[in-house]
Scaffold this active site. Structure first.
Site, mmCIF file in Angstrom:
data_model
loop_
_atom_site.group_PDB
_atom_site.id
_atom_site.type_symbol
_atom_site.label_atom_id
_atom_site.label_comp_id
_atom_site.label_asym_id
_atom_site.label_seq_id
_atom_site.Cartn_x
_atom_site.Cartn_y
_atom_site.Cartn_z
ATOM 1 N N LYS A 100 20.388 -29.557 -39.081
ATOM 2 C CA LYS A 100 20.139 -28.648 -37.959
ATOM 3 C C LYS A 100 18.707 -28.786 -37.459
ATOM 4 C CE LYS A 100 20.508 -25.138 -35.182
ATOM 5 N NZ LYS A 100 21.432 -24.098 -34.805
ATOM 6 N N HIS A 175 25.964 -23.904 -29.125
ATOM 7 C CA HIS A 175 26.003 -22.680 -28.310
ATOM 8 C C HIS A 175 25.466 -22.916 -26.901
ATOM 9 C CE1 HIS A 175 21.940 -22.594 -29.848
ATOM 10 N NE2 HIS A 175 22.257 -22.065 -30.999
ATOM 11 N N ASP A 248 28.595 -18.893 -33.515
ATOM 12 C CA ASP A 248 27.217 -18.412 -33.673
ATOM 13 C C ASP A 248 27.218 -16.938 -34.062
ATOM 14 O OD1 ASP A 248 24.488 -18.566 -33.849
ATOM 15 O OD2 ASP A 248 24.126 -18.482 -31.697
#
Ligand code: DOR
Ligand code: ZN
Length: 346
Positions: A100, A175, A248
């Site tokens: 990430k 997202h 999310d």
């Protein structure tokens, strides 16, 4: 006659489970409907090494109630000091499914993120070699860039250069909140996918600000104008396999949300599947829900589609709790602002 739809069991390709008492309380909300989830590493301190990820995975599995089946798909938090061989080993052992990238300061617990992208070039090149995807929080953090423009500017200034410099790197734009991001994904045939949250299909920025500030609608990236919400709806319901569900879902307790400086995050784990059925029905695209929630994500990550299934049945108004009690305090469940009628059975 009641309408019903059976789909392969869905997965959540972007989820915050936290740790400790919060993990204990929110994990069943996801595991009730979802078989697997990509677990965000932004704990305090973050999940940086393979050893950290293995320990976190064990804590998640220990928190899973008896009788529930759930597979956490672990990620590492990319820092400027990340060791590329530690990443490669964690991937080779099957422990992690992605790394990430948080630009430093972009969002909750992102202080250890990346400031100088040249410093992570070696890790990104190694990830391209081994086919390990990079999940990207796509917002610039420069103080002079308007918060509503931060995603679009990130694509031009950061994401596109990284992808050009690192051929073969598989990237998930997470997202996404803008038509710019939808267009960027569509224009790039290879190695690029995007997750879309439930709440960004439902709210635009007016929902946050008109008639009083609504802290439970505040998340990052912040919801944009209506035209962007419509672009996200079109992408999610299009059947294009590069777009898939990443909720999310990001729990914060009410005192931390309802504050003079409230935390970012919408908690949607509890009602996401009912809400998605509602949205896809509105768009005349119920036949595309299985692709979005259950097939496109495994396709991107090279994992099998789940064998078991989940059924959505339209009936009376669905009742779900307004809040989840946790040992840390109450967490408000995302309120779409309308009634939903799609019941989930597994
Ligand atoms: O709204 C958000 N909440 N966006 C993020 O990027 C992080 C997340 C969190 O961890 O609370
Ligand atoms: Zn997130």
């Amino acid at each position: 006659m009641s309408q019903s739809l059976t789909i392969r069991r869905p997965d959540d390709w972007h989820l915050h489970l936290r740790d400790g008492a919060m993990l204990q309380a929110v994990l069943p909300e996801t595991a009730r409907h979802f078989a697997r989830a990509i677990i965000m590493p932004n704990l305090v301190p973050p999940v940086v090494t393979g050893t950290d990820a293995a320990a976190y995975r064990d804590r998640i599995l220990a928190a899973l109630p008896d009788g529930m089946v759930f597979e956490p798909l672990m990620t590492l938090y990319l820092t400027e000091d990340t060791d590329r061989e530690d990443v490669a080993a964690a991937h080779a052992s099957g422990l992690i499914k992605a790394v990430k990238l948080y630009p430093a300061g972009a969002t909750t617990n992102s202080a250890s993120g990346v400031r100088d992208f040249d410093k992570v070039r070696g890790v990104l090149e190694r990830m391209a070699e081994i086919g390990l995807p990079l999940c990207v929080h796509g917002e610039v953090t420069d103080a002079e860039i308007d918060i509503f423009d931060r995603e679009a500017v990130f694509i031009d200034r950061v994401l596109d250069p990284i992808r050009r410099d690192t051929p073969g790197l598989r990237v998930v734009m997470e997202h996404i909140t803008t038509s710019n991001a939808v267009d960027y994904v569509k224009a790039n045939a290879q190695d690029l996918g995007a997750t879309i949250t439930t709440h960004h299909l439902i709210i635009n920025r007016n929902h946050i600000l008109v008639g009083g500030i609504k802290p439970h609608y505040y998340c990052l990236p912040v919801a944009k104008r209506e035209e962007h919400r419509l672009a996200l709806r079109a992408a999610a319901t299009s059947g294009d396999p590069r777009f898939f569900l990443g909720t999310d879902s990001a729990p914060h307790t009410d005192p931390l949300k309802e504050s003079a400086c409230g935390c970012a995050g919408c908690f949607t784990a509890t009602n996401t599947m009912s809400l998605l059925a509602h949205v896809f029905e509105q768009e005349g695209a119920l036949d595309k829900l299985e692709g979005f929630a259950s097939r496109n994500g495994p396709g991107f990550y090279g994992l099998p589609v789940n064998q078991d299934s989940l059924t959505l049945t339209k009936g009376e108004v669905v009742r779900y709790p307004d809040k989840i009690d946790t040992g840390d305090g109450p967490v408000t469940v995302f309120d779409p602002g309308f009634e939903v009628h799609w019941h989930v059975t597994t």
